[in-house]
Design a protein around this motif. Structure first.
Motif, mmCIF file in Angstrom:
data_model
loop_
_atom_site.group_PDB
_atom_site.id
_atom_site.type_symbol
_atom_site.label_atom_id
_atom_site.label_comp_id
_atom_site.label_asym_id
_atom_site.label_seq_id
_atom_site.Cartn_x
_atom_site.Cartn_y
_atom_site.Cartn_z
ATOM 1 N N ALA A 148 -30.967 -0.243 0.138
ATOM 2 C CA ALA A 148 -30.125 0.914 0.453
ATOM 3 C C ALA A 148 -29.297 1.383 -0.736
ATOM 4 O O ALA A 148 -28.698 2.460 -0.675
ATOM 5 C CB ALA A 148 -29.195 0.568 1.618
ATOM 6 N N ASN A 149 -29.248 0.597 -1.810
ATOM 7 C CA ASN A 149 -28.402 0.931 -2.951
ATOM 8 C C ASN A 149 -29.177 1.840 -3.917
ATOM 9 O O ASN A 149 -29.910 1.379 -4.783
ATOM 10 C CB ASN A 149 -27.956 -0.352 -3.660
ATOM 11 C CG ASN A 149 -26.835 -0.106 -4.645
ATOM 12 O OD1 ASN A 149 -26.829 0.892 -5.342
ATOM 13 N ND2 ASN A 149 -25.879 -1.019 -4.689
ATOM 14 N N ASP A 150 -28.990 3.125 -3.772
ATOM 15 C CA ASP A 150 -29.745 4.047 -4.615
ATOM 16 C C ASP A 150 -29.285 4.013 -6.064
ATOM 17 O O ASP A 150 -30.063 4.313 -6.983
ATOM 18 C CB ASP A 150 -29.703 5.474 -4.063
ATOM 19 C CG ASP A 150 -28.295 6.023 -3.900
ATOM 20 O OD1 ASP A 150 -27.335 5.304 -4.224
ATOM 21 O OD2 ASP A 150 -28.157 7.172 -3.448
ATOM 22 N N ARG B 145 -31.371 1.417 -7.710
ATOM 23 C CA ARG B 145 -32.753 1.886 -7.830
ATOM 24 C C ARG B 145 -32.891 2.898 -8.964
ATOM 25 O O ARG B 145 -33.846 2.844 -9.753
ATOM 26 C CB ARG B 145 -33.188 2.519 -6.505
ATOM 27 C CG ARG B 145 -34.650 2.929 -6.473
ATOM 28 C CD ARG B 145 -35.089 3.364 -5.093
ATOM 29 N NE ARG B 145 -34.398 4.564 -4.636
ATOM 30 C CZ ARG B 145 -33.435 4.581 -3.725
ATOM 31 N NH1 ARG B 145 -33.028 3.452 -3.161
ATOM 32 N NH2 ARG B 145 -32.865 5.722 -3.344
ATOM 33 N N LEU B 146 -31.926 3.808 -9.093
ATOM 34 C CA LEU B 146 -31.986 4.832 -10.133
ATOM 35 C C LEU B 146 -31.692 4.250 -11.518
ATOM 36 O O LEU B 146 -32.217 4.733 -12.522
ATOM 37 C CB LEU B 146 -30.983 5.951 -9.818
ATOM 38 C CG LEU B 146 -31.297 6.783 -8.566
ATOM 39 C CD1 LEU B 146 -30.101 7.625 -8.182
ATOM 40 C CD2 LEU B 146 -32.518 7.673 -8.804
ATOM 41 N N VAL C 65 -28.446 9.851 -11.758
ATOM 42 C CA VAL C 65 -27.739 9.846 -10.471
ATOM 43 C C VAL C 65 -27.348 11.265 -10.085
ATOM 44 O O VAL C 65 -27.477 11.664 -8.921
ATOM 45 C CB VAL C 65 -26.505 8.927 -10.528
ATOM 46 C CG1 VAL C 65 -25.652 9.090 -9.274
ATOM 47 C CG2 VAL C 65 -26.920 7.479 -10.709
ATOM 48 N N TYR D 87 -30.374 13.171 -8.916
ATOM 49 C CA TYR D 87 -30.767 12.689 -7.593
ATOM 50 C C TYR D 87 -29.852 13.249 -6.515
ATOM 51 O O TYR D 87 -30.309 13.677 -5.448
ATOM 52 C CB TYR D 87 -30.729 11.167 -7.583
ATOM 53 C CG TYR D 87 -30.989 10.537 -6.226
ATOM 54 C CD1 TYR D 87 -32.279 10.417 -5.731
ATOM 55 C CD2 TYR D 87 -29.924 10.078 -5.448
ATOM 56 C CE1 TYR D 87 -32.528 9.834 -4.493
ATOM 57 C CE2 TYR D 87 -30.160 9.504 -4.209
ATOM 58 C CZ TYR D 87 -31.447 9.378 -3.733
ATOM 59 O OH TYR D 87 -31.683 8.808 -2.505
ATOM 60 N N SER D 88 -28.543 13.294 -6.806
ATOM 61 C CA SER D 88 -27.577 13.782 -5.827
ATOM 62 C C SER D 88 -27.755 15.254 -5.549
ATOM 63 O O SER D 88 -27.525 15.735 -4.432
ATOM 64 C CB SER D 88 -26.140 13.518 -6.339
ATOM 65 O OG SER D 88 -25.931 12.127 -6.514
#
Length: 231
Positions: A65-67, A70-71, A226, A229-230
């Motif tokens: 769940a920790n994006d 992952r990024l 990040v 992605y956001s």
């Protein structure tokens, strides 16, 4: 109560748990019995309890769940290859810096920080950098607590970390280890830092400066990933 267990306290008595969570012993005993029924706790030896492997899927779910982790991972892998040292991602939780991800290098004397490993805020380069990033009021309260409990004054180091956007330490967490840490400016409410650790004996003064500069550039690349992605 489950959060009372860590790599520093892997088993505890009911009385110890009651003290940690601030609950009466009788109430804590009922909690222990409930967690035993759920197979989340079990008795290791007379009167002492530990968490079971039943909690492991929670750790895997947290990592998935920790994006941010992952990024950040591809950039961390590149940093470990280029700099030849272990790269760590830490986030702030309560009064702890918690390792969210780790990429080891392929050189001798690697370090075994595992995701989930925690260190106190204010300890080492990572703990100081994360502490420096907290809002003023929260930071000052924690600094006062550190001074009262451990007799250590860290305000000047935190000012330096904030002004220069890095912190470094020698042997504070592990003997013979040099570490540096830089902020990850992700725009998210939970502060995060990117850290490098390696044997002090093989990292010259010039190499340390180069490592800090490189780590700041990698942190900026993660920030951009990040942000994209956001959006």
């Amino acid at each position: 109560m489950l959060l009372a267990f860590s790599e520093h306290r892997w088993e505890a008595s009911v009385a110890e748990l009651a003290e940690v969570i601030g609950s009466p012993v009788a109430t804590t005993y009922r909690y222990v019995q409930l967690l035993k029924e759920l197979q989340l706790l079990e008795e290791a030896r007379s009167g002492r309890y530990h968490v079971t492997s039943q909690v492991m899927p929670l750790a895997r779910a947290a990592r998935l769940a920790n994006d941010l982790a992952r990024l950040a991972r591809p950039t961390m892998e590149e940093a470990a290859r280029e700099l030849g040292e272990t790269i760590l991602l830490f986030q702030h939780f309560g009064d702890l810096a918690v390792c969210t991800d780790r990429v080891e290098c392929d050189r001798a004397m690697r370090f075994t920080f595992q995701p989930g490993h925690s260190i106190p805020l204010g300890a080492g380069a990572t703990g100081k950098m994360l502490l420096a990033l907290l809002p003023d009021g929260e930071r000052e309260q924690l600094v006062a607590d550190i001074a009262r409990e451990h007799g250590v004054e860290v305000r000047e180091e935190l000012k330096h970390a904030l002004a220069n956007r890095y912190a470094q330490s020698w042997g504070e967490i592990e003997d013979g280890v040099w570490a540096c840490s830089v902020p990850l400016e992700t725009g998210r409410p939970r502060p995060a830092v990117l850290s490098l650790v390696g044997p002090a004996a093989r990292i010259s003064e010039d190499a340390r400066r180069e490592a800090i500069d490189a780590l700041q550039l990698y942190a900026e690349r993660i920030r951009k990933a990040v942000t994209s992605y956001s959006l």
